[in-house]
Design an enzyme around this catalytic site. Sequence first.
Site, mmCIF file in Angstrom:
data_model
loop_
_atom_site.group_PDB
_atom_site.id
_atom_site.type_symbol
_atom_site.label_atom_id
_atom_site.label_comp_id
_atom_site.label_asym_id
_atom_site.label_seq_id
_atom_site.Cartn_x
_atom_site.Cartn_y
_atom_site.Cartn_z
ATOM 1 N N MET A 192 26.805 -1.860 -75.823
ATOM 2 C CA MET A 192 28.206 -1.600 -75.867
ATOM 3 C C MET A 192 28.705 -1.241 -74.604
ATOM 4 O O MET A 192 29.787 -1.377 -74.183
ATOM 5 C CB MET A 192 28.585 -0.454 -76.863
ATOM 6 C CG MET A 192 28.026 0.677 -76.554
ATOM 7 S SD MET A 192 28.437 2.052 -78.074
ATOM 8 C CE MET A 192 27.830 3.451 -77.438
ATOM 9 N N CYS A 205 26.290 0.981 -66.819
ATOM 10 C CA CYS A 205 27.451 0.045 -67.158
ATOM 11 C C CYS A 205 27.433 -1.272 -66.328
ATOM 12 O O CYS A 205 27.692 -2.273 -66.647
ATOM 13 C CB CYS A 205 28.649 0.882 -67.134
ATOM 14 S SG CYS A 205 29.221 2.056 -68.503
#
Length: 339
Positions: A192, A205
Amino acid sequence: MLAAKTCCHLPLRTLQLQGRADHWRVLKTLSTIYVTPTGRRAYASQAADGNKAVLVTGCDSGFGFSLAKHLHDKGFTVFAGCLLKDKGDAGVKELDNLNSDRMKTVQLNVVKQEEVEKAVEIIRDNLKDPEKGLWGVVNNAGISTFGEVEFTSMETYKEVAEVNLWGTVRVTKACLPLIRRAKGRVVNISSMLGRMANPARSPYCITKFGVEAFSDCLRYEMHPLGVKVSVVEPGNFIAATSLYSPEKIKAIGDKMWAELPEKVKKDYGREYFDEKISRMNTYCNSGSTDTSPVINDVTHALTAATPYTRYHPMDYYWWLRMQIMTHLPGAISDKIYIH
C-alpha cells in the site's frame, strides 16, 4: 471505468468537504466507484490446473515461505529462492524436508547478478519441458527500514532500493525469456506504500512506487506477447512478516542516531528522535498476522484466466485510507499527516 473517469473530471468544488456529512458522502461515493478490497471481489474462473512451475523469491520466511508451501500444496512445481539456503536457514530446511520433487530450494540473493543467472540456469535444467517455459515468477524478496529523510543515510536508501526495486527488475529480466515461452505470469509484491507515501518510510516508499511503475510498463509491453503482469499491494501485515522486532528497531535507531551529523542532532533533539522510534514500535505491534489474503491473491494472479492488474489484500481501514490519499486533492489528503 467510465464512472471513475467521470469522477476524475468533476469540478473541484464538488469534492470540497464542507462538514462531516459531506465528508462521509464523498467516501461512500469513492467506495462504490473504485475496486473494493480483495475479500469483496467476485473472483474469475480458474484457468491453470496448478501443474506448472513458478519461481518465488524471498522464501526464507514471511510471505515467500508461506506462498512456497501453499503453491506446492496446489500442485505447482515451486522453485523457492532463498537468501540463506547456503547457510542452512531453518525455513530452507523446512521446505527441503518436504522431500518433494516439486519443491526445489535455490540459493538466490536478488542483489547478485551471478546468483540470479545461476538460479535461472537451475530452473531451466529442472523444467520438465524447457521449451514450454516457466509459468510464473513472484518477486517477493524485500527489505524495509524507517527514518525521516534527514535521519536516513544515502547508503540505506541504496541498500533498500537494491533489493526491493533493482532486485525485482533483475530477476524479472532474467526470467522473461522463459516466461514468454509459457505465455505466463509476472506477479510483483508491492505495498500500500507503493501507492501512498508515509512519514519516516521514504526509502521503502520510493522502492515500492518504483515497483508499481516497472510493473505497469512491463504489463503494457508483455500484453501483445500473452504474458500477464499483476501487482499485489498488501496492507499492514508487518506483524506477520518478521521484518521488525523491538530489538531490531532499537538497533536501527541507535545506529541512525550515532551516525547523524551533530547539527541535525542539535536541531531535532533526542526527544523528537526517540518519539519517532516509539511510534515505529507501536506500528510494528499492529497489523494482521494472517497472511492468507496475500497468499490467495498471488494464487489468483497465477491461476485466473483474467487476473487483476492490482490486488489489495488489506482491511477496509487501510483500503479507504489509500483511496483518500490517491484520489482526493492534496489539500484534503494531506490532513491525514499534516496537523
